[in-house]
Design a protein around this motif. Structure first.
Motif, PDB file in Angstrom:
ATOM      1  N   ALA A 238      15.712   5.652  95.914  1.00  0.00           N
ATOM      2  CA  ALA A 238      14.915   6.738  95.463  1.00  0.00           C
ATOM      3  C   ALA A 238      14.341   7.706  96.624  1.00  0.00           C
ATOM      4  N   VAL A 239      13.911   7.252  97.698  1.00  0.00           N
ATOM      5  CA  VAL A 239      13.325   7.894  98.826  1.00  0.00           C
ATOM      6  C   VAL A 239      14.357   8.801  99.330  1.00  0.00           C
TER       7      VAL A 239
ATOM      8  N   ALA B  63      12.727   0.607  89.475  1.00  0.00           N
ATOM      9  CA  ALA B  63      11.808  -0.483  90.367  1.00  0.00           C
ATOM     10  C   ALA B  63      10.660  -0.703  89.476  1.00  0.00           C
ATOM     11  N   ALA B  64       9.993   0.238  88.853  1.00  0.00           N
ATOM     12  CA  ALA B  64       8.937  -0.248  88.151  1.00  0.00           C
ATOM     13  C   ALA B  64       9.081  -1.264  87.284  1.00  0.00           C
ATOM     14  N   ALA B  65      10.296  -0.859  86.483  1.00  0.00           N
ATOM     15  CA  ALA B  65      10.675  -2.202  85.463  1.00  0.00           C
ATOM     16  C   ALA B  65      10.771  -3.379  85.954  1.00  0.00           C
ATOM     17  N   ALA B  66      11.356  -3.479  87.366  1.00  0.00           N
ATOM     18  CA  ALA B  66      11.367  -4.894  88.076  1.00  0.00           C
ATOM     19  C   ALA B  66      10.167  -5.520  88.246  1.00  0.00           C
ATOM     20  N   LEU B  67       8.986  -4.724  88.164  1.00  0.00           N
ATOM     21  CA  LEU B  67       7.842  -5.462  88.586  1.00  0.00           C
ATOM     22  C   LEU B  67       7.076  -5.743  87.484  1.00  0.00           C
TER      23      LEU B  67
ATOM     24  N   LEU C 160      14.729  12.892  99.326  1.00  0.00           N
ATOM     25  CA  LEU C 160      14.865  13.597 100.626  1.00  0.00           C
ATOM     26  C   LEU C 160      16.118  14.710 100.544  1.00  0.00           C
ATOM     27  N   GLY C 161      17.164  14.250  99.944  1.00  0.00           N
ATOM     28  CA  GLY C 161      18.538  15.053  99.767  1.00  0.00           C
ATOM     29  C   GLY C 161      18.455  15.975  98.726  1.00  0.00           C
ATOM     30  N   GLY C 162      17.515  15.732  97.829  1.00  0.00           N
ATOM     31  CA  GLY C 162      17.654  16.632  96.850  1.00  0.00           C
ATOM     32  C   GLY C 162      16.750  17.794  97.157  1.00  0.00           C
ATOM     33  N   VAL C 163      15.707  17.484  97.767  1.00  0.00           N
ATOM     34  CA  VAL C 163      14.723  18.522  98.282  1.00  0.00           C
ATOM     35  C   VAL C 163      15.397  19.360  99.270  1.00  0.00           C
ATOM     36  N   ALA C 164      16.209  18.795 100.016  1.00  0.00           N
ATOM     37  CA  ALA C 164      16.876  19.588 101.204  1.00  0.00           C
ATOM     38  C   ALA C 164      17.721  20.608 100.512  1.00  0.00           C
TER      39      ALA C 164
ATOM     40  N   ALA D 182      20.224  17.002  90.196  1.00  0.00           N
ATOM     41  CA  ALA D 182      20.572  15.940  90.161  1.00  0.00           C
ATOM     42  C   ALA D 182      20.237  14.786  90.709  1.00  0.00           C
ATOM     43  N   GLN D 183      20.098  15.047  92.056  1.00  0.00           N
ATOM     44  CA  GLN D 183      19.701  14.045  93.153  1.00  0.00           C
ATOM     45  C   GLN D 183      18.059  13.606  92.594  1.00  0.00           C
ATOM     46  N   LEU D 184      17.485  14.618  92.276  1.00  0.00           N
ATOM     47  CA  LEU D 184      16.063  14.333  91.940  1.00  0.00           C
ATOM     48  C   LEU D 184      15.921  13.525  90.767  1.00  0.00           C
ATOM     49  N   VAL D 185      16.884  13.913  89.836  1.00  0.00           N
ATOM     50  CA  VAL D 185      16.868  13.160  88.508  1.00  0.00           C
ATOM     51  C   VAL D 185      17.244  11.619  88.712  1.00  0.00           C
ATOM     52  N   MET D 186      18.227  11.314  89.445  1.00  0.00           N
ATOM     53  CA  MET D 186      18.483  10.060  89.795  1.00  0.00           C
ATOM     54  C   MET D 186      17.436   9.380  90.567  1.00  0.00           C
ATOM     55  N   ALA D 187      16.679   9.832  91.487  1.00  0.00           N
ATOM     56  CA  ALA D 187      15.652   9.218  92.184  1.00  0.00           C
ATOM     57  C   ALA D 187      14.455   9.083  91.347  1.00  0.00           C
ATOM     58  N   ALA D 188      14.198   9.784  90.292  1.00  0.00           N
ATOM     59  CA  ALA D 188      13.071   9.279  89.252  1.00  0.00           C
ATOM     60  C   ALA D 188      13.664   8.152  88.312  1.00  0.00           C
ATOM     61  N   ALA D 189      14.982   8.223  88.391  1.00  0.00           N
ATOM     62  CA  ALA D 189      15.406   6.999  87.391  1.00  0.00           C
ATOM     63  C   ALA D 189      15.533   5.912  88.106  1.00  0.00           C
ATOM     64  N   PHE D 190      15.716   5.859  89.415  1.00  0.00           N
ATOM     65  CA  PHE D 190      15.622   4.617  90.434  1.00  0.00           C
ATOM     66  C   PHE D 190      14.171   4.206  90.324  1.00  0.00           C
TER      67      PHE D 190
END
Length: 97
Positions: free
Chosen positions: A13-14, A58-62, A18-22, A46-54
């Motif tokens: 996600a991080v 991760a929150a679901a795993a916790l 970074l790639g989406g903002v760039a 699209a990269q920012l949407v996928m980052a939010a989804a990841f």
């Protein structure tokens, strides 16, 4: 749950943020993506949407509650699929070209 399940999703996600903002701010893409992507703004979104989804994944795993964990995982999967559709649309040339 353990952090070792959520850590790979958070790292991905991080990197996607970074790639989406760039891509949104400067139009910069990784060298192997430059030949295929025609719409950098859509690709960055699209990269920012996928980052939010990841991040949701991760929150679901916790989480400990099984129902909430499954709901978050489903939302994460749908977000990843929406991001992939946007990536495909960003790679298609415009009709006026």
């Amino acid at each position: 749950m353990s952090w070792y399940l959520a850590l790979p999703s958070l790292v991905l996600a991080v990197l996607l943020v970074l790639g989406g903002v760039a891509a949104l701010r400067t139009g910069w893409l990784l060298p192997w993506q430059r030949r295929h992507v025609y719409r950098t703004e859509l690709f960055g979104g699209a990269q920012l949407v996928m980052a939010a989804a990841f991040t949701v994944q991760a929150a679901a795993a916790l989480l400990d509650d099984r129902g909430v964990r499954q709901a978050c995982a489903t939302v994460g999967i749908l977000g990843i699929l929406c991001g992939l559709v946007l990536v495909v649309l960003a790679q298609r040339p415009r009709q006026d070209r």
